[in-house]
Scaffold this motif. Structure first.
Motif, short mmCIF file in Angstrom:
data_model
loop_
_atom_site.label_atom_id
_atom_site.label_comp_id
_atom_site.label_asym_id
_atom_site.label_seq_id
_atom_site.Cartn_x
_atom_site.Cartn_y
_atom_site.Cartn_z
N GLY A 27 0.78 -1.23 0.00
CA GLY A 27 0.00 0.00 0.00
C GLY A 27 0.82 1.28 0.00
O GLY A 27 0.24 2.37 -0.03
N GLU A 28 2.13 1.17 -0.01
CA GLU A 28 2.98 2.37 -0.10
C GLU A 28 3.04 2.88 -1.54
O GLU A 28 3.05 2.10 -2.49
CB GLU A 28 4.40 2.08 0.35
N VAL A 29 3.11 4.19 -1.68
CA VAL A 29 3.45 4.82 -2.95
C VAL A 29 4.84 5.41 -2.76
O VAL A 29 5.01 6.40 -2.05
CB VAL A 29 2.43 5.91 -3.35
N VAL A 30 5.83 4.78 -3.38
CA VAL A 30 7.23 5.13 -3.17
C VAL A 30 7.82 5.66 -4.46
O VAL A 30 7.62 5.07 -5.53
CB VAL A 30 8.01 3.89 -2.70
N ILE A 159 2.63 -2.23 -8.67
CA ILE A 159 2.77 -1.53 -9.95
C ILE A 159 4.11 -0.84 -9.97
O ILE A 159 4.45 -0.07 -9.05
CB ILE A 159 1.65 -0.48 -10.14
N LEU A 160 4.91 -1.10 -11.01
CA LEU A 160 6.19 -0.45 -11.21
C LEU A 160 6.06 0.54 -12.35
O LEU A 160 5.59 0.18 -13.43
CB LEU A 160 7.27 -1.48 -11.53
N ALA A 161 6.46 1.78 -12.11
CA ALA A 161 6.30 2.82 -13.12
C ALA A 161 7.63 3.53 -13.36
O ALA A 161 8.29 3.94 -12.40
CB ALA A 161 5.24 3.83 -12.66
N GLY A 188 -5.82 -0.77 -2.77
CA GLY A 188 -4.70 -1.24 -1.96
C GLY A 188 -3.42 -1.48 -2.74
O GLY A 188 -2.54 -2.22 -2.29
N GLN A 189 -3.29 -0.84 -3.91
CA GLN A 189 -2.12 -1.07 -4.74
C GLN A 189 -0.85 -0.48 -4.13
O GLN A 189 -0.88 0.57 -3.49
CB GLN A 189 -2.33 -0.46 -6.13
N THR A 190 0.25 -1.17 -4.36
CA THR A 190 1.58 -0.68 -4.01
C THR A 190 2.22 -0.13 -5.28
O THR A 190 2.15 -0.77 -6.34
CB THR A 190 2.45 -1.83 -3.45
N PHE A 191 2.82 1.05 -5.19
CA PHE A 191 3.46 1.67 -6.35
C PHE A 191 4.92 1.96 -6.06
O PHE A 191 5.26 2.50 -5.00
CB PHE A 191 2.77 3.00 -6.71
#
Length: 241
Positions: A27-30, A159-161, A188-191
């Motif tokens: 759940g982190e957006v990093v 998700i990797l961006a 609840g996506q992790t980015f």
């Protein structure tokens, strides 16, 4: 969600990653930032199992990916990892909904289930009325939102961006950045996002800085003892657009 221990990577005599230790929570957006050549994209490719480290361990969603053979690794990548790139990379001969459905077909989803899932995502993106449009009939912002939907169709763990808003204008950048947080809050996506966009980096839960193949230490509050970045497992206070 992601646990990386002492990852190294060299290309010939050039050592690109020099012992990376990193933990990313569900759940982190990093964001990962740093100068060109710091090793950001190489690290992202290794997290995405598109490349292998020379040494070290990497666990994603409880799976030690270095122990998977090529067939199992490709299956893991398809089902657990979604990719968003700077340029949408949509297939021009297919409609928006067909582009989104392709990873679902690869994962073995039925046509009816894949279509239903793709339409749900298009609706969430505000693009339900663009489902049958081909990429050349979509705006830049619409194409990138379709690309995000494609990355989400198999409900991946992360998700990797890589520079996801690099080709967009200011308004579409802001909308895409907000979309990442909406997806995190609702799904609840992790980015994990590699970016040179300081505005995007400033609103993520945590900013990881890379310099010369290593993680730079995060700034610490003046009254707090210094600690290594890899030991920080708690997201900083979330900033919303």
């Amino acid at each position: 969600m992601i646990d990386i221990k002492n990852i190294t990577k060299s290309f010939g005599s050039l050592q690109v990653l020099k012992g990376i230790n990193l933990h990313i929570n569900k759940g982190e957006v990093v964001s990962i930032v740093g100068p060109s050549g710091a090793g950001k994209t190489t690290l992202l490719q290794i997290i995405g199992t598109l490349d292998s480290p020379d040494s070290g361990d990497i666990t994603i969603d409880g799976i030690d990916v270095r122990k998977l053979n090529q067939k199992k690794l490709a299956d893991f990548r398809n089902k657990h990892i979604g990719f968003v790139f700077q340029f949408h990379q949509l297939l021009p001969e297919f409609t928006a909904i067909e582009n989104i459905m392709i990873p679902a077909f690869i994962a073995g989803m039925s046509k009816s289930e894949a279509k239903k899932r793709a339409m749900e995502l298009l609706d969430f993106m505000g693009l339900a009325d663009r489902a049958k449009h081909k990429p050349n009939e979509l705006s830049g912002g619409e194409k990138q939102r379709v690309a995000v939907a494609r990355a989400l169709v198999n409900n991946p763990s992360v998700i990797l961006a890589d520079e996801p808003s690099g080709s967009l204008d200011s308004q579409n950048k802001a909308e895409l950045h907000q979309l990442f947080f909406d997806l995190r809050d609702k799904m609840g996506q992790t980015f994990v996002i590699v970016t040179h966009d300081e505005t995007l980096a400033s609103i993520t839960d945590r900013t990881i800085r890379m310099e010369d193949g290593r993680l730079a230490q995060e700034p610490q509050p003046q009254d707090a003892p210094s600690e290594d970045l890899s030991s920080q497992n708690t997201p900083s206070q979330q900033n919303q657009l």
